[in-house]
Design a protein around this motif. Structure first.
Motif, PDB file in Angstrom:
ATOM      1  N   LEU A  57      -1.599 -28.320   8.207  1.00 40.36           N
ATOM      2  CA  LEU A  57      -3.027 -28.110   7.983  1.00 40.36           C
ATOM      3  C   LEU A  57      -3.806 -28.995   8.950  1.00 40.36           C
ATOM      4  O   LEU A  57      -3.615 -30.218   8.971  1.00 40.36           O
ATOM      5  CB  LEU A  57      -3.390 -28.435   6.534  1.00 40.36           C
ATOM      6  CG  LEU A  57      -2.787 -27.461   5.518  1.00 40.36           C
ATOM      7  CD1 LEU A  57      -2.898 -28.017   4.111  1.00 40.36           C
ATOM      8  CD2 LEU A  57      -3.489 -26.115   5.621  1.00 40.36           C
ATOM      9  N   PRO A  58      -4.664 -28.410   9.764  1.00 39.89           N
ATOM     10  CA  PRO A  58      -5.356 -29.168  10.811  1.00 39.89           C
ATOM     11  C   PRO A  58      -6.267 -30.260  10.256  1.00 39.89           C
ATOM     12  O   PRO A  58      -6.942 -30.066   9.246  1.00 39.89           O
ATOM     13  CB  PRO A  58      -6.167 -28.098  11.544  1.00 39.89           C
ATOM     14  CG  PRO A  58      -6.331 -26.988  10.563  1.00 39.89           C
ATOM     15  CD  PRO A  58      -5.108 -27.016   9.693  1.00 39.89           C
ATOM     16  N   GLY A  59      -6.228 -31.418  10.911  1.00 39.99           N
ATOM     17  CA  GLY A  59      -7.138 -32.506  10.566  1.00 39.99           C
ATOM     18  C   GLY A  59      -6.850 -33.203   9.259  1.00 39.99           C
ATOM     19  O   GLY A  59      -7.720 -33.883   8.722  1.00 39.99           O
ATOM     20  N   THR A  60      -5.638 -33.058   8.723  1.00 36.06           N
ATOM     21  CA  THR A  60      -5.331 -33.654   7.420  1.00 36.06           C
ATOM     22  C   THR A  60      -4.293 -34.770   7.503  1.00 36.06           C
ATOM     23  O   THR A  60      -3.843 -35.262   6.473  1.00 36.06           O
ATOM     24  CB  THR A  60      -4.810 -32.592   6.436  1.00 36.06           C
ATOM     25  OG1 THR A  60      -3.575 -32.062   6.941  1.00 36.06           O
ATOM     26  CG2 THR A  60      -5.828 -31.489   6.220  1.00 36.06           C
ATOM     27  N   GLY A  61      -3.880 -35.131   8.687  1.00 32.30           N
ATOM     28  CA  GLY A  61      -2.913 -36.205   8.820  1.00 32.30           C
ATOM     29  C   GLY A  61      -1.507 -35.838   8.371  1.00 32.30           C
ATOM     30  O   GLY A  61      -0.761 -36.696   7.923  1.00 32.30           O
ATOM     31  N   GLY A  62      -1.151 -34.564   8.456  1.00 37.53           N
ATOM     32  CA  GLY A  62       0.211 -34.158   8.160  1.00 37.53           C
ATOM     33  C   GLY A  62       0.417 -33.342   6.904  1.00 37.53           C
ATOM     34  O   GLY A  62       1.549 -33.018   6.569  1.00 37.53           O
ATOM     35  N   HIS A  63      -0.633 -32.987   6.190  1.00 36.55           N
ATOM     36  CA  HIS A  63      -0.471 -32.087   5.041  1.00 36.55           C
ATOM     37  C   HIS A  63      -0.046 -30.716   5.551  1.00 36.55           C
ATOM     38  O   HIS A  63      -0.379 -30.324   6.670  1.00 36.55           O
ATOM     39  CB  HIS A  63      -1.782 -31.974   4.262  1.00 36.55           C
ATOM     40  CG  HIS A  63      -2.116 -33.204   3.484  1.00 36.55           C
ATOM     41  ND1 HIS A  63      -2.596 -34.343   4.077  1.00 36.55           N
ATOM     42  CD2 HIS A  63      -2.033 -33.463   2.164  1.00 36.55           C
ATOM     43  CE1 HIS A  63      -2.803 -35.260   3.147  1.00 36.55           C
ATOM     44  NE2 HIS A  63      -2.468 -34.752   1.974  1.00 36.55           N
ATOM     45  N   GLN A  64       0.693 -29.979   4.712  1.00 36.63           N
ATOM     46  CA  GLN A  64       1.227 -28.690   5.112  1.00 36.63           C
ATOM     47  C   GLN A  64       1.102 -27.665   3.991  1.00 36.63           C
ATOM     48  O   GLN A  64       0.988 -28.024   2.820  1.00 36.63           O
ATOM     49  CB  GLN A  64       2.720 -28.804   5.449  1.00 36.63           C
ATOM     50  CG  GLN A  64       3.031 -29.731   6.577  1.00 36.63           C
ATOM     51  CD  GLN A  64       4.530 -29.877   6.778  1.00 36.63           C
ATOM     52  OE1 GLN A  64       5.299 -29.909   5.833  1.00 36.63           O
ATOM     53  NE2 GLN A  64       4.942 -29.954   8.032  1.00 36.63           N
ATOM     54  N   VAL A  65       1.194 -26.400   4.392  1.00 39.65           N
ATOM     55  CA  VAL A  65       1.397 -25.300   3.454  1.00 39.65           C
ATOM     56  C   VAL A  65       2.848 -24.883   3.612  1.00 39.65           C
ATOM     57  O   VAL A  65       3.330 -24.708   4.740  1.00 39.65           O
ATOM     58  CB  VAL A  65       0.474 -24.108   3.753  1.00 39.65           C
ATOM     59  CG1 VAL A  65       0.831 -22.918   2.874  1.00 39.65           C
ATOM     60  CG2 VAL A  65      -0.972 -24.493   3.558  1.00 39.65           C
ATOM     61  N   GLY A  66       3.555 -24.744   2.495  1.00 39.87           N
ATOM     62  CA  GLY A  66       4.939 -24.287   2.512  1.00 39.87           C
ATOM     63  C   GLY A  66       5.081 -23.005   1.717  1.00 39.87           C
ATOM     64  O   GLY A  66       4.364 -22.790   0.739  1.00 39.87           O
ATOM     65  N   ILE A  67       6.002 -22.145   2.161  1.00 42.71           N
ATOM     66  CA  ILE A  67       6.262 -20.869   1.484  1.00 42.71           C
ATOM     67  C   ILE A  67       7.771 -20.679   1.387  1.00 42.71           C
ATOM     68  O   ILE A  67       8.479 -20.808   2.391  1.00 42.71           O
ATOM     69  CB  ILE A  67       5.650 -19.682   2.257  1.00 42.71           C
ATOM     70  CG1 ILE A  67       4.140 -19.844   2.446  1.00 42.71           C
ATOM     71  CG2 ILE A  67       5.963 -18.361   1.548  1.00 42.71           C
ATOM     72  CD1 ILE A  67       3.518 -18.791   3.355  1.00 42.71           C
ATOM     73  N   THR A  68       8.247 -20.373   0.183  1.00 39.36           N
ATOM     74  CA  THR A  68       9.655 -20.006  -0.008  1.00 39.36           C
ATOM     75  C   THR A  68       9.723 -18.676  -0.758  1.00 39.36           C
ATOM     76  O   THR A  68       8.696 -18.117  -1.147  1.00 39.36           O
ATOM     77  CB  THR A  68      10.443 -21.054  -0.823  1.00 39.36           C
ATOM     78  OG1 THR A  68      10.027 -20.995  -2.193  1.00 39.36           O
ATOM     79  CG2 THR A  68      10.267 -22.457  -0.274  1.00 39.36           C
ATOM     80  N   ASP A  69      10.943 -18.248  -1.035  1.00 39.80           N
ATOM     81  CA  ASP A  69      11.158 -17.030  -1.819  1.00 39.80           C
ATOM     82  C   ASP A  69      11.040 -17.292  -3.319  1.00 39.80           C
ATOM     83  O   ASP A  69      11.319 -16.427  -4.133  1.00 39.80           O
ATOM     84  CB  ASP A  69      12.513 -16.409  -1.498  1.00 39.80           C
ATOM     85  CG  ASP A  69      13.698 -17.272  -1.913  1.00 39.80           C
ATOM     86  OD1 ASP A  69      13.498 -18.443  -2.323  1.00 39.80           O
ATOM     87  OD2 ASP A  69      14.833 -16.775  -1.818  1.00 39.80           O
ATOM     88  N   GLY A  70      10.643 -18.493  -3.687  1.00 38.19           N
ATOM     89  CA  GLY A  70      10.556 -18.868  -5.100  1.00 38.19           C
ATOM     90  C   GLY A  70      11.813 -19.558  -5.563  1.00 38.19           C
ATOM     91  O   GLY A  70      11.880 -20.055  -6.681  1.00 38.19           O
ATOM     92  N   GLU A  71      12.796 -19.601  -4.711  1.00 36.55           N
ATOM     93  CA  GLU A  71      14.055 -20.284  -5.001  1.00 36.55           C
ATOM     94  C   GLU A  71      14.261 -21.336  -3.918  1.00 36.55           C
ATOM     95  O   GLU A  71      13.565 -22.325  -3.906  1.00 36.55           O
ATOM     96  CB  GLU A  71      15.213 -19.271  -5.048  1.00 36.55           C
ATOM     97  CG  GLU A  71      15.058 -18.206  -6.121  1.00 36.55           C
ATOM     98  CD  GLU A  71      15.141 -18.728  -7.537  1.00 36.55           C
ATOM     99  OE1 GLU A  71      15.798 -19.765  -7.752  1.00 36.55           O
ATOM    100  OE2 GLU A  71      14.563 -18.100  -8.432  1.00 36.55           O
ATOM    101  N   ALA A  72      15.190 -21.088  -2.989  1.00 38.83           N
ATOM    102  CA  ALA A  72      15.490 -22.093  -1.975  1.00 38.83           C
ATOM    103  C   ALA A  72      15.658 -21.481  -0.586  1.00 38.83           C
ATOM    104  O   ALA A  72      16.355 -22.026   0.248  1.00 38.83           O
ATOM    105  CB  ALA A  72      16.754 -22.849  -2.367  1.00 38.83           C
TER     106      ALA A  72
END
Length: 105
Positions: A57-72
């Motif tokens: 996420l821009p301008g947040t010092g390293g925060h991210q959005v993550g997406i999985t299949d709901g498992e691993a």
């Protein structure tokens, strides 16, 4: 953003706009739709056998959005997934699970 990640982001927003907007606004971002429209997701091996798509996420010092299949694993469709907003240490600030196209409580 690749097509599947974009589809998931749109589906997530349709199911929980208030929570996603609030989480990103707490980080000083304009909200879910505007923030995610230009993100680029990459595959990431988190260790322990878990794979996810992530975008910083821009301008947040390293925060991210993550997406999985709901498992691993990487997501396969926009009907079964987990979306999380993660701090720089990988802790979940906000997350949601969707199974069969429905938000899980």
């Amino acid at each position: 953003m690749d097509t599947l990640a974009q589809d998931i982001a749109q589906r997530a927003y349709a199911l929980e706009p208030d929570g996603l907007n609030a989480a990103l606004r707490q980080l000083g971002l304009p909200g879910w739709a505007r923030t995610l429209e230009n993100l680029s997701f990459q595959g990431w091996d988190t260790g322990g056998g878990c794979m996810m798509l992530v975008a910083e996420l821009p301008g947040t010092g390293g925060h991210q959005v993550g997406i999985t299949d709901g498992e691993a694993d990487f997501p396969r469709d926009a009907e079964n997934f987990w979306v999380g907003i993660l701090d720089p240490d990988g802790d979940e600030l906000h997350f949601m699970f969707v199974k069969g196209g429905k938000l899980q409580s």
